[in-house]
Design a protein around this motif. Sequence first.
Motif, PDB file in Angstrom:
ATOM      1  N   GLN A   1      -7.219   1.652  -3.332  1.00  0.00           N
ATOM      2  CA  GLN A   1      -8.070   2.822  -3.212  1.00  0.00           C
ATOM      3  C   GLN A   1      -8.313   3.203  -1.754  1.00  0.00           C
ATOM      4  N   LEU A   2      -7.951   2.313  -0.836  1.00  0.00           N
ATOM      5  CA  LEU A   2      -8.277   2.505   0.571  1.00  0.00           C
ATOM      6  C   LEU A   2      -7.024   2.680   1.419  1.00  0.00           C
ATOM      7  N   LYS A   3      -7.212   3.370   2.551  1.00  0.00           N
ATOM      8  CA  LYS A   3      -6.122   3.525   3.529  1.00  0.00           C
ATOM      9  C   LYS A   3      -6.298   2.440   4.580  1.00  0.00           C
ATOM     10  N   TRP A   4      -5.323   1.598   4.727  1.00  0.00           N
ATOM     11  CA  TRP A   4      -5.433   0.428   5.602  1.00  0.00           C
ATOM     12  C   TRP A   4      -4.855   0.651   6.986  1.00  0.00           C
ATOM     13  N   VAL A   5      -4.067   1.654   7.176  1.00  0.00           N
ATOM     14  CA  VAL A   5      -3.422   1.861   8.492  1.00  0.00           C
ATOM     15  C   VAL A   5      -4.069   3.026   9.202  1.00  0.00           C
TER      16      VAL A   5
END
Length: 79
Positions: A75-79
């Motif tokens: 669900q999240l953007k890690w970069v």
Amino acid sequence: AGRRTIYACGPMPMLQAVAGIAERTGVPCQVSLEAYMACGMGACLGCVVKGKEHSDESPDYRCVCKDGPVFAFDQLKWV
């Protein structure tokens, strides 16, 4: 063997590494985030993290206080 799931909490760089492992191995993963929460209702936007669809043209923010604090890693953007 039963179904496996990764549950993680800790600093963001570690959670990013765990999310990468989950993505590579195809194992479901949930992460528990910590953030300063001024209002606790999502109104102040003090605890936001980037959602997976976030871009400069189309912002996608998730409130840790209201939408979390536990999120599926994808669900999240890690970069």
